[in-house]
Design a protein around this motif. Structure first.
Motif, PDB file in Angstrom:
ATOM      1  N   ALA A 262      -5.836  32.442  31.216  1.00 43.93           N
ATOM      2  CA  ALA A 262      -7.202  32.434  31.554  1.00 43.93           C
ATOM      3  C   ALA A 262      -7.622  32.188  32.898  1.00 43.93           C
ATOM      4  O   ALA A 262      -6.916  31.092  33.368  1.00 43.93           O
ATOM      5  N   PRO A 263      -8.640  32.590  33.493  1.00 42.72           N
ATOM      6  CA  PRO A 263      -8.848  32.067  35.177  1.00 42.72           C
ATOM      7  C   PRO A 263      -9.475  30.583  34.954  1.00 42.72           C
ATOM      8  O   PRO A 263     -10.045  30.157  34.037  1.00 42.72           O
ATOM      9  N   SER A 264      -9.065  29.598  36.034  1.00 45.16           N
ATOM     10  CA  SER A 264      -9.608  28.456  36.117  1.00 45.16           C
ATOM     11  C   SER A 264     -11.251  28.551  35.916  1.00 45.16           C
ATOM     12  O   SER A 264     -11.944  29.344  36.489  1.00 45.16           O
TER      13      SER A 264
ATOM     14  N   ALA B 156     -13.302  23.498  28.898  1.00 45.08           N
ATOM     15  CA  ALA B 156     -13.652  23.593  27.503  1.00 45.08           C
ATOM     16  C   ALA B 156     -12.688  23.814  26.606  1.00 45.08           C
ATOM     17  O   ALA B 156     -12.540  23.093  25.616  1.00 45.08           O
ATOM     18  N   ALA B 157     -12.185  25.060  26.806  1.00 43.14           N
ATOM     19  CA  ALA B 157     -11.118  25.425  25.810  1.00 43.14           C
ATOM     20  C   ALA B 157      -9.873  24.354  25.588  1.00 43.14           C
ATOM     21  O   ALA B 157      -9.530  24.111  24.614  1.00 43.14           O
ATOM     22  N   LEU B 158      -9.751  23.640  26.816  1.00 41.88           N
ATOM     23  CA  LEU B 158      -8.183  22.882  26.920  1.00 41.88           C
ATOM     24  C   LEU B 158      -8.822  21.520  25.938  1.00 41.88           C
ATOM     25  O   LEU B 158      -8.181  21.001  25.284  1.00 41.88           O
ATOM     26  N   LYS B 159      -9.984  21.234  26.064  1.00 36.40           N
ATOM     27  CA  LYS B 159     -10.635  20.044  25.411  1.00 36.40           C
ATOM     28  C   LYS B 159     -10.515  20.142  23.765  1.00 36.40           C
ATOM     29  O   LYS B 159     -10.039  19.513  22.856  1.00 36.40           O
ATOM     30  N   HIS B 160     -10.706  21.481  23.405  1.00 41.08           N
ATOM     31  CA  HIS B 160     -10.810  21.750  21.823  1.00 41.08           C
ATOM     32  C   HIS B 160      -9.111  21.932  21.643  1.00 41.08           C
ATOM     33  O   HIS B 160      -8.886  21.900  20.501  1.00 41.08           O
ATOM     34  N   TYR B 161      -8.463  22.676  22.434  1.00 37.83           N
ATOM     35  CA  TYR B 161      -7.020  22.567  22.108  1.00 37.83           C
ATOM     36  C   TYR B 161      -6.282  21.390  22.020  1.00 37.83           C
ATOM     37  O   TYR B 161      -5.372  21.059  21.080  1.00 37.83           O
ATOM     38  N   GLN B 162      -6.817  20.306  22.792  1.00 34.02           N
ATOM     39  CA  GLN B 162      -6.290  18.953  22.746  1.00 34.02           C
ATOM     40  C   GLN B 162      -6.422  18.337  21.508  1.00 34.02           C
ATOM     41  O   GLN B 162      -5.677  17.549  20.808  1.00 34.02           O
ATOM     42  N   ALA B 163      -7.898  18.866  21.153  1.00 36.30           N
ATOM     43  CA  ALA B 163      -8.145  18.216  19.750  1.00 36.30           C
ATOM     44  C   ALA B 163      -7.267  18.725  18.612  1.00 36.30           C
ATOM     45  O   ALA B 163      -7.041  17.894  17.767  1.00 36.30           O
ATOM     46  N   ALA B 164      -7.143  20.046  18.828  1.00 37.57           N
ATOM     47  CA  ALA B 164      -6.170  20.737  17.643  1.00 37.57           C
ATOM     48  C   ALA B 164      -4.992  20.046  17.671  1.00 37.57           C
ATOM     49  O   ALA B 164      -4.595  20.110  16.570  1.00 37.57           O
TER      50      ALA B 164
ATOM     51  N   LYS C  23     -14.341  29.846  23.386  1.00 36.90           N
ATOM     52  CA  LYS C  23     -14.472  29.287  24.575  1.00 36.90           C
ATOM     53  C   LYS C  23     -13.809  30.357  25.607  1.00 36.90           C
ATOM     54  O   LYS C  23     -14.459  30.462  26.786  1.00 36.90           O
ATOM     55  N   LEU C  24     -12.690  30.692  25.253  1.00 36.93           N
ATOM     56  CA  LEU C  24     -11.659  31.562  26.184  1.00 36.93           C
ATOM     57  C   LEU C  24     -12.304  33.110  26.058  1.00 36.93           C
ATOM     58  O   LEU C  24     -12.060  33.985  26.938  1.00 36.93           O
TER      59      LEU C  24
END
Length: 62
Positions: free
Chosen positions: A22-24, A30-38, A60-61
């Motif tokens: 994904a582009p910056s 936002a997707a990173l925050k969800h991935y880290q929570a996952a 988000k992606l």
């Protein structure tokens, strides 16, 4: 490892691969925050929460 855990692990790999491509920008952040929570939920063996966060990251992606 159960089939459900394997499936969750595969989903995590898939979301991470999509995130990597994904582009910056704010969607990626936002997707990173969800991935880290996952990741955190996955370590706690909470598949329901893991899947919820992975779905949110995918959204988000998109």
């Amino acid at each position: 490892m159960t089939v459900e855990q394997e499936n969750t692990a595969e989903q995590m790999k898939s979301v991470k691969a999509n995130w990597d491509k994904a582009p910056s920008g704010p969607k990626k952040d936002a997707a990173l925050k969800h991935y880290q929570a996952a990741e955190k939920a996955h370590k706690a063996n909470d598949d329901a929460e893991t899947n919820k966060e992975l779905n949110a990251a995918r959204e988000k992606l998109s």
